[in-house]
Scaffold this motif. Structure first.
Motif, PDB file in Angstrom:
ATOM      1  N   LYS A 355      -0.280  17.989  -0.348  1.00 29.62           N
ATOM      2  CA  LYS A 355      -0.315  19.440  -0.365  1.00 29.62           C
ATOM      3  C   LYS A 355       0.528  19.993  -1.518  1.00 29.62           C
ATOM      4  O   LYS A 355       0.194  20.983  -2.118  1.00 29.62           O
ATOM      5  CB  LYS A 355       0.190  19.968   0.972  1.00 29.62           C
ATOM      6  CG  LYS A 355      -0.356  21.332   1.311  1.00 29.62           C
ATOM      7  CD  LYS A 355      -0.050  21.680   2.747  1.00 29.62           C
ATOM      8  CE  LYS A 355      -0.012  23.185   2.924  1.00 29.62           C
ATOM      9  NZ  LYS A 355      -1.103  23.816   3.523  1.00 29.62           N
ATOM     10  N   TYR A 356       1.647  19.330  -1.793  1.00 27.40           N
ATOM     11  CA  TYR A 356       2.518  19.812  -2.864  1.00 27.40           C
ATOM     12  C   TYR A 356       2.699  18.775  -3.969  1.00 27.40           C
ATOM     13  O   TYR A 356       2.369  19.016  -5.112  1.00 27.40           O
ATOM     14  CB  TYR A 356       3.873  20.243  -2.304  1.00 27.40           C
ATOM     15  CG  TYR A 356       3.756  21.378  -1.333  1.00 27.40           C
ATOM     16  CD1 TYR A 356       3.484  22.661  -1.774  1.00 27.40           C
ATOM     17  CD2 TYR A 356       3.880  21.158   0.042  1.00 27.40           C
ATOM     18  CE1 TYR A 356       3.347  23.716  -0.885  1.00 27.40           C
ATOM     19  CE2 TYR A 356       3.749  22.209   0.940  1.00 27.40           C
ATOM     20  CZ  TYR A 356       3.485  23.486   0.474  1.00 27.40           C
ATOM     21  OH  TYR A 356       3.338  24.503   1.351  1.00 27.40           O
ATOM     22  N   ASP A 395       0.222  27.968  -1.937  1.00 23.40           N
ATOM     23  CA  ASP A 395       0.231  26.528  -2.224  1.00 23.40           C
ATOM     24  C   ASP A 395      -0.542  26.219  -3.509  1.00 23.40           C
ATOM     25  O   ASP A 395      -0.107  25.405  -4.320  1.00 23.40           O
ATOM     26  CB  ASP A 395      -0.378  25.740  -1.056  1.00 23.40           C
ATOM     27  CG  ASP A 395       0.475  25.818   0.192  1.00 23.40           C
ATOM     28  OD1 ASP A 395       1.660  26.211   0.078  1.00 23.40           O
ATOM     29  OD2 ASP A 395      -0.028  25.498   1.286  1.00 23.40           O
TER      30      ASP A 395
END
Lengths: 441, 137
Positions: A355-356, A395
């Protein structure tokens, strides 16, 4: 995010996509965005569940199917038919009609997918005794993929046994080889009610190669078969199909089909929202006393599949009706025998979505930045930025794949403060939604 | 990164909220599942301890690339004999709490088993402070 093709069976037809954003809102892994007025996919996050297909109003999301005529490249054309296929037809059409038509359109052998179910059910009973509890069924490929992507801590609970279709396919092939048929002459075809099963055949999870040659979409084959049936006269039907499947085999693809037939404390969950709610809970609590969990992505399980065209409730009722007349144990010819090595699957790897960042230090830093950004966003999840939620936009921004000014609230603020001109703000909206959306009609 | 949670004593319906949130965060940070499981089990037990025994408490979780530190500070009866409380099966939970499926005397031992370090300070009549550390690398 690249290309227009889904990694597996689902494909976005950009010529047909109107960029309505319905799909981005229903994707359980938030794998879709709108850019230049078209839906775009993060293929790594897609689990082939088909929720986007259901939501698409213009049929811009399609399930790529193999060419039907490919079957004629093989001398032995085996069709693996799920009971669900029969369940799609009106009850006035007999199984004899259906089988007769299928032979007419080109198959040389028809075998019911659920032939292997009795053996599989027994094997599951043994399996759950020797494995971490609860055992989560690996029947639904969308669920296997959802767990790989979103619930890596539950991977060890996934059952390392193949689905009935893979077992039956392997069995059919073995049998033909034993009869001396050349391997190159054997084509094994499966009728699928969903995209996930296609993905499972093209890219099986669990370290095994499938022997299925290609997959036919249930809706296409239904049309072909029905058309043939309509041309046939009752007197033409010579095919005498007598299904010898057991009651549990016929019910296997229905909700509670597995859970209702496995020993111990079992639970059946269907429908993506229910599944996510349940898996979140399962991951939190270590004290779950279940032996076996049947988890299916579609509401009402396979009759709710995106390629199953009949009404799901009617199909369920039809199949239950078929099951009521069936024996308790499948009456299979004596040559039908299965062995444990035919059904065993290997390890399932996690496919966790980054996700990151892969680096934990960088991931923490990016998450904190995303959190700060989120405080500036309106938190109304309007989707005008092309992302499914404010959280998804923040995000995307920290991953360098979007801009905070994609948010219309931020744009208004930046216009007021003079940081953004009217033209620039307009260009941003065109970047997301495409120039065509702003043309006066 | 620092995350804060407030816990109310007796609120069994919401027990587990903090550990569930932390789990979500760690998953998003791509922390290995084995470590997440240990953090969640330890934190859940500690959270339930506050709900079951204390009046209220604060949880502060700080995450850095080396470790996850969880501090749980409660106002409550405190623990009279920590070494006794660390024994498996020992519990002072009321009958009411036990009937809800808690208070089996596995809380502190379970935390200890899943943590790389566990530090307990307690004052009878005042409250208890737990520091749980799970290493990331």
């Amino acid at each position: 995010m690249k290309g227009e093709a889904f990694q597996h069976a689902l494909k976005i037809e950009h010529d047909v996509c109107i960029g309505c954003s319905r799909c981005i809102r229903v994707c359980p892994t938030e794998a879709l965005r709108v850019r230049q007025g078209k839906a775009q996919l993060y293929p790594d996050w897609c689990i082939d569940c088909g929720e986007c297909y259901r939501a698409c109003p213009t049929r811009a999301i399609v399930v790529e199917s193999d060419d039907f005529n490919k079957i004629f490249s093989y001398k032995h054309r085996v069709l693996l038919i799920p009971c669900l296929f029969t369940g799609q037809f009106p009850q006035t059409i007999s199984e004899d009609d259906i089988y007769h038509a299928l032979y007419q359109i080109g198959f040389t052998q028809i075998v019911e997918v659920e032939t292997s179910v009795d053996f599989l059910a027994e094997s599951i009973d043994q399996y759950i005794e020797n494995n971490p509890k609860p055992t989560i069924s690996s029947f639904c490929p969308a669920i296997v993929r959802l767990i790989q992507v979103n619930y890596p801590s539950l991977i060890d609970n996934l059952m390392h046994l193949k689905a009935p279709v893979d077992i039956t396919a392997e069995y059919c092939k073995k049998q033909l080889l034993q009869k001396g048929v050349d391997e190159n002459d054997i084509g094994i075809f499966y009728i699928t009610p969903c995209a996930a099963k296609i993905a499972a055949v093209r890219a099986p999870v669990g370290e095994y190669g499938t022997v299925i040659t290609s997959v036919l979409n249930m809706d296409d084959l239904y049309n072909k078969t029905y058309h043939q049936i309509k041309q046939n006269k009752a007197s033409d039907i010579q095919c005498k199909h007598t299904s010898e499947l057991s009651d549990k085999s016929i019910r296997w693809t229905l909700t509670n089909g597995e859970a209702g037939n496995i020993k111990g404390r079992c639970l059946a969950i269907d429908g993506m929202d229910n599944v996510i709610e349940f898996l979140d809970k399962l991951e939190d609590e270590d004290t779950c006393n279940f032996d076996f969990l049947e988890i299916r992505a579609c509401d009402e399980s396979c009759p709710g599949g995106i390629l199953a065209l009949g009404n799901r409730f009617l199909a369920v009722e039809h199949m239950k009706h078929m099951a009521e007349k069936a024996p308790a144990v499948s009456q299979l010819p004596s040559e039908f025998s299965f062995t444990y090595d035919m059904i065993k699957a290997g390890n399932i790897e996690e496919r966790s979505m980054v996700k990151y960042d892969k680096d934990i230090g960088k991931a923490i830093e990016k998450m904190e930045r995303a959190k700060k950004l989120r405080r500036q966003l309106p938190n109304i999840d309007c989707g005008a930025c092309g992302a499914p939620s404010c959280e998804a936009l923040s995000d995307d921004v920290v991953r360098g794949e979007s801009k905070i000014s994609y948010c219309i609230f931020i744009q208004k603020q930046q216009e007021q403060s003079g940081d953004l001109s009217n033209e620039q703000s307009f260009e941003i909206m065109e970047e997301i939604w495409g120039k065509h959306k702003f043309r006066r009609k | 990164m620092v995350l804060n949670y407030h816990i109310e004593g007796g609120d069994f319906a919401n027990a587990g909220t903090a550990s569930s949130q932390i789990k979500k965060t760690l998953k998003q940070l791509s922390v290995p599942p084995v470590i997440i499981k240990r953090v969640v089990v330890a934190l859940y037990e500690a959270e339930v301890n506050i709900v079951a025994h204390a009046y209220k408490g604060e949880i502060v979780v700080s995450i850095d690339p080396e470790r996850i530190q969880m501090i749980l500070d409660d106002e409550g009866p405190g623990i009279a004999d920590i070494s006794l409380a660390m024994q498996k099966g020992y519990s002072t939970a009321s009958e009411e709490v036990r009937q809800m499926g808690f208070g089996a005397g596995m809380g502190l031992p379970n935390i200890s088993e899943n943590a790389d370090s566990l530090n307990i300070q307690s004052k009878v009549g005042k409250g208890t402070k737990l520091e749980i550390i799970v290493k990331l690398s």
